[in-house]
Enzyme design. Structure first.
Site, PDB file in Angstrom:
ATOM      1  NE  ARG A  80     -18.171 -23.857 -12.602  1.00 42.03           N
ATOM      2  CZ  ARG A  80     -19.446 -23.340 -12.490  1.00 42.03           C
ATOM      3  NH1 ARG A  80     -20.300 -23.993 -11.980  1.00 42.03           N
ATOM      4  NH2 ARG A  80     -19.462 -21.887 -12.736  1.00 42.03           N
ATOM      5  CB  CYS A 139     -12.272 -20.382 -14.924  1.00 42.53           C
ATOM      6  SG  CYS A 139     -13.259 -18.784 -15.350  1.00 42.53           S
ATOM      7  CD  GLU A 189     -13.963 -24.210 -13.209  1.00 46.77           C
ATOM      8  OE1 GLU A 189     -14.580 -23.956 -14.214  1.00 46.77           O
ATOM      9  OE2 GLU A 189     -14.138 -23.294 -12.398  1.00 46.77           O
TER      10      GLU A 189
END
Length: 312
Positions: free
Chosen positions: A187, A235, A306
């Protein structure tokens, strides 16, 4: 920040907005004001804006569709560029004979950073190009997807990107970076002091019906397992090492449906925090802290965000 008349005059040639609330520019639907907000439509405008901000000694913040960010209630100082209008026709090319991977089945797609990732996915599906169906249902722009190395269904952007064009904010020159020079991780793309302008990805020719079926199947899975119709940033936490994803840990820690004013942990997917219409950024951050504390107390695991929080 109170903008002087001199700074305002420096940006007079751009269609700028001052002290503009950022809530409409993020999928969370929260965010305080930007000192200066501009939505450039061309690469040339991005370069000119960056140079002007540098001359005015203003910090620069780049936002795509705002699908993976949380903007603070106090807003963002300096210049904010939202790149959702930085689009062009998707370019489709075949590898040249001297390309390292010159397989006739290979196809390259090139798009500007503001191109919606979902539109690129559907383009590939309709054209019978395999390799991007895993991204079906992921919101945001292709530029944002590259910067966060967006992923799903066991794949991510690092698997398909071949090169990117960026604006170096030290020299204000554009440069093309091949994938061999890009440092992707979970990510994240390690790219400092640069603005992503253009992306090229590599796909493969395949049966169009098979590709469309995979795309539609993945899209339906997303829609049935995630609160895609609610205001969220996707998320919220990274999946920690191991075989237990963040959503499982949050649910087992008893935090599913937990609330802080207008912010709530989704009852459909526990790794989503949703805004029920009246949440502010501080509500979301407070709820995220409660989630992290509960997961740590039960499992001894520190969840890492995230979603990127930006602003004062």
């Amino acid at each position: 920040m109170v903008l002087s008349d001199n700074i305002k005059n420096m940006f007079a040639s751009f269609a700028l907005q001052t002290q503009k609330a950022m809530d409409r520019y993020t999928s969370f639907r929260v965010g305080g004001p930007a000192d200066i907000l501009v939505l450039p439509q061309t690469v040339e405008q991005v370069i000119a804006l960056a140079k002007t901000a540098h001359s005015a000694q203003l910090p620069i913040t780049i936002i795509g569709a705002g699908t993976n960010v949380l903007i603070s209630d106090k807003g963002i100082r300096g210049l904010v560029m939202v790149l959702t209008r930085l689009q062009q026709n998707i370019e489709q090319t075949e590898p040249s004979i001297d390309t390292v991977d010159a397989s006739p089945d290979r196809i390259y797609l090139t798009a500007l950073a503001g191109e919606p990732l979902n539109r690129l996915c559907r383009y590939a599906a309709d054209a019978g190009l395999a390799g991007l169906a895993w991204a079906a249902g992921i919101p945001g722009t292709i530029g944002g997807a590259v910067m966060m190395n967006a992923g799903s269904f066991g794949s991510d952007m690092s698997r398909v990107v071949t090169k990117i064009e960026v604006l170096d904010l030290n020299t204000f020159k554009t440069m093309v970076l091949p994938v061999s020079l890009l440092q992707f991780s979970y990510r994240k793309l390690a790219l400092e002091n640069s603005i992503v302008l253009k992306i090229t990805i590599r796909l493969s020719r395949a049966d169009a019906e098979t590709v469309r079926d995979e795309f539609n199947r993945n899209l339906k899975t997303k829609q049935s397992t995630q609160p895609v119709s609610q205001a969220s940033a996707g998320c919220f936490f990274q999946n920690p090492p191991g075989d237990k994803p963040a959503g499982f840990l949050i649910e087992q820690a008893g935090m599913k449906r937990a609330r802080c004013n207008g912010a709530m942990v989704s009852d459909l997917h526990a790794n989503f925090i949703v805004n029920h219409g009246n949440a502010c950024a501080s509500d979301i951050l407070n709820l995220a802290d409660q989630v992290k504390k509960s997961v740590y107390e039960k499992f001894g695991i520190n969840l890492k965000e995230e979603v990127k929080t930006i602003g004062d």
